[in-house]
Design a protein around this motif. Structure first.
Motif, PDB file in Angstrom:
ATOM      1  N   ASP A  14      -7.499  -2.663 -10.159  1.00 49.02           N
ATOM      2  CA  ASP A  14      -8.737  -1.924  -9.911  1.00 49.02           C
ATOM      3  C   ASP A  14      -9.673  -2.777  -9.051  1.00 49.02           C
ATOM      4  OD1 ASP A  14     -11.067  -0.486  -9.924  1.00 49.02           O
ATOM      5  OD2 ASP A  14     -11.381  -0.584 -12.092  1.00 49.02           O
TER       6      ASP A  14
ATOM      7  N   ALA B 174       3.118   4.277  -3.280  1.00 50.91           N
ATOM      8  CA  ALA B 174       3.546   2.907  -3.562  1.00 50.91           C
ATOM      9  C   ALA B 174       4.276   2.836  -4.900  1.00 50.91           C
ATOM     10  CB  ALA B 174       2.332   1.975  -3.566  1.00 50.91           C
ATOM     11  N   LYS B 175       3.763   3.517  -5.909  1.00 52.73           N
ATOM     12  CA  LYS B 175       4.410   3.538  -7.226  1.00 52.73           C
ATOM     13  C   LYS B 175       5.817   4.091  -7.135  1.00 52.73           C
ATOM     14  CE  LYS B 175       2.056   5.248 -10.677  1.00 52.73           C
ATOM     15  NZ  LYS B 175       1.079   6.109 -11.429  1.00 52.73           N
TER      16      LYS B 175
ATOM     17  N   ILE C 179      -0.879  -2.435 -10.301  1.00 54.18           N
ATOM     18  CA  ILE C 179      -1.998  -1.793  -9.611  1.00 54.18           C
ATOM     19  C   ILE C 179      -3.285  -2.402 -10.154  1.00 54.18           C
ATOM     20  CG2 ILE C 179      -3.208   0.366  -9.141  1.00 54.18           C
ATOM     21  CD1 ILE C 179      -0.527   1.796  -9.609  1.00 54.18           C
TER      22      ILE C 179
ATOM     23  N   HIS D 144       5.756  -3.612 -10.346  1.00 57.29           N
ATOM     24  CA  HIS D 144       4.612  -3.158  -9.559  1.00 57.29           C
ATOM     25  C   HIS D 144       3.336  -3.223 -10.400  1.00 57.29           C
ATOM     26  CE1 HIS D 144       2.540   0.354  -7.251  1.00 57.29           C
ATOM     27  NE2 HIS D 144       2.314  -0.796  -6.640  1.00 57.29           N
TER      28      HIS D 144
ATOM     29  N   SER E 142       0.803  -1.216   0.000  1.00 62.51           N
ATOM     30  CA  SER E 142       0.000   0.000   0.000  1.00 62.51           C
ATOM     31  C   SER E 142       0.840   1.272   0.000  1.00 62.51           C
ATOM     32  CB  SER E 142      -0.907   0.023   1.240  1.00 62.51           C
ATOM     33  OG  SER E 142      -0.118   0.234   2.411  1.00 62.51           O
TER      34      SER E 142
ATOM     35  N   GLU F 272      -1.837   7.200  -1.421  1.00 62.13           N
ATOM     36  CA  GLU F 272      -1.007   6.045  -1.077  1.00 62.13           C
ATOM     37  C   GLU F 272      -0.622   5.252  -2.327  1.00 62.13           C
ATOM     38  OE1 GLU F 272      -3.054   3.403   1.609  1.00 62.13           O
ATOM     39  OE2 GLU F 272      -4.300   2.542   0.035  1.00 62.13           O
ATOM     40  N   ILE F 273      -1.455   5.290  -3.352  1.00 70.45           N
ATOM     41  CA  ILE F 273      -1.138   4.569  -4.582  1.00 70.45           C
ATOM     42  C   ILE F 273       0.074   5.194  -5.266  1.00 70.45           C
ATOM     43  CG2 ILE F 273      -1.991   3.890  -6.862  1.00 70.45           C
ATOM     44  CD1 ILE F 273      -4.820   3.875  -5.653  1.00 70.45           C
ATOM     45  N   GLU F 274       0.116   6.509  -5.324  1.00 67.46           N
ATOM     46  CA  GLU F 274       1.270   7.197  -5.899  1.00 67.46           C
ATOM     47  C   GLU F 274       2.520   6.949  -5.067  1.00 67.46           C
ATOM     48  OE1 GLU F 274       1.400   8.789  -8.849  1.00 67.46           O
ATOM     49  OE2 GLU F 274      -0.637   7.987  -9.032  1.00 67.46           O
TER      50      GLU F 274
ATOM     51  N   ASP G  38      -6.462  -0.373  -5.917  1.00 70.28           N
ATOM     52  CA  ASP G  38      -7.201   0.886  -5.982  1.00 70.28           C
ATOM     53  C   ASP G  38      -8.671   0.572  -5.725  1.00 70.28           C
ATOM     54  OD1 ASP G  38      -8.487   3.228  -6.592  1.00 70.28           O
ATOM     55  OD2 ASP G  38      -7.478   3.548  -8.518  1.00 70.28           O
TER      56      ASP G  38
ATOM     57  N   THR H 197      -0.635  -3.392  -5.661  1.00 70.35           N
ATOM     58  CA  THR H 197      -1.374  -2.364  -4.933  1.00 70.35           C
ATOM     59  C   THR H 197      -2.806  -2.338  -5.446  1.00 70.35           C
ATOM     60  OG1 THR H 197       0.621  -1.025  -4.625  1.00 70.35           O
ATOM     61  CG2 THR H 197      -1.490   0.116  -4.427  1.00 70.35           C
TER      62      THR H 197
ATOM     63  N   LYS I 283      -6.100   8.175  -1.393  1.00 68.02           N
ATOM     64  CA  LYS I 283      -5.652   7.595  -2.660  1.00 68.02           C
ATOM     65  C   LYS I 283      -4.205   7.940  -2.983  1.00 68.02           C
ATOM     66  CE  LYS I 283      -7.906   6.380  -6.968  1.00 68.02           C
ATOM     67  NZ  LYS I 283      -9.166   6.512  -7.722  1.00 68.02           N
TER      68      LYS I 283
END
Length: 218
Positions: free
Chosen positions: A63, A48-49, A61, A59, A11, A44-46, A36, A34, A42
């Motif tokens: 949906d 993690a990236k 992601i 990595h 995450s 947190e997604i960036e 979404d 990760t 949100k």
């Protein structure tokens, strides 16, 4: 170094990033996934990236927005206040089925990539009482995944029996304390690092850090 590969449920927060570094020390091939699910934090997604890119980790992601349609909770609905549970109730941040779905989809992805190890940062020592963070749940799901896909997964929970102070200690031993302190996102309001300082996730994180720093100073 284990020649088999690992998939880390990731995450970008303190716990999952600690687990990512734990896996990188033990497995030759490490990937991260990760989810979404329209979470209000949100960013947190960036986060993690960025971490995955910095350490050269493949990595993915996925949906999982359907999850936010199925369950009403404070992490996906801004009209629900973030609050601790009272009178034995779960916190408003509990998302029904989240870890079950995350681990299941992580396992499906791992099998396609010939990875047999799954790493997740769930813990039942310092946590908010979420039933899907318990060791008995993880062990049960591990058996179910193996049976469902006829594939021998091993689900690792490096943080299961340690508290937040000990999680910070683990990060420090790996030489990653400052990185996790500054570049991970645990806050439910999406504030990097030490966060808002008020939400339950920040309170657990920051109290654990202070406890560890005090013990380290002795």
């Amino acid at each position: 170094m284990n020649e088999n590969g690992a998939m880390v449920v990731f995450s970008g927060g303190q716990d999952s990033t600690t687990c990512l570094f734990w896996a990188l020390e033990r497995f030759k091939n490490v990937e991260a996934v990760t989810f979404d699910y329209n979470q209000r934090h949100k960013l947190e997604i960036e986060c993690a990236k960025n971490i995955a890119k910095e350490f050269g980790v493949q990595h993915t992601i996925l949906d999982m927005s359907l999850l936010s349609q199925l369950t009403a909770n404070a992490l996906t609905r801004e009209d629900i206040a973030i609050a601790k549970g009272s009178d034995g109730e779960l916190p408003t941040t509990f998302v029904d089925g989240r870890n079950m779905l995350f681990l299941t989809f992580a396992a499906v992805l791992a099998k396609q990539k010939n990875l047999r190890h799954i790493v997740t940062g769930v813990c039942e020592t310092d946590f908010s009482g979420y039933p899907d963070c318990r060791d008995i749940f993880v062990k049960s799901l591990n058996v179910t995944l193996n049976l469902a896909m006829d594939y021998q997964f091993v689900v690792h929970t490096p943080l299961m029996w340690i508290n937040k102070a000990q999680t910070w200690e683990m990060a420090d031993v790996m030489g990653k304390l400052d990185f996790i302190r500054e570049k991970t996102l645990t806050c439910y309001y999406g504030i990097l690092g030490s966060g808002c300082g008020q939400c339950p996730a920040c309170v657990l994180r920051n109290n654990g850090l202070q406890e560890y720093l005090i013990s380290r100073g002795r």
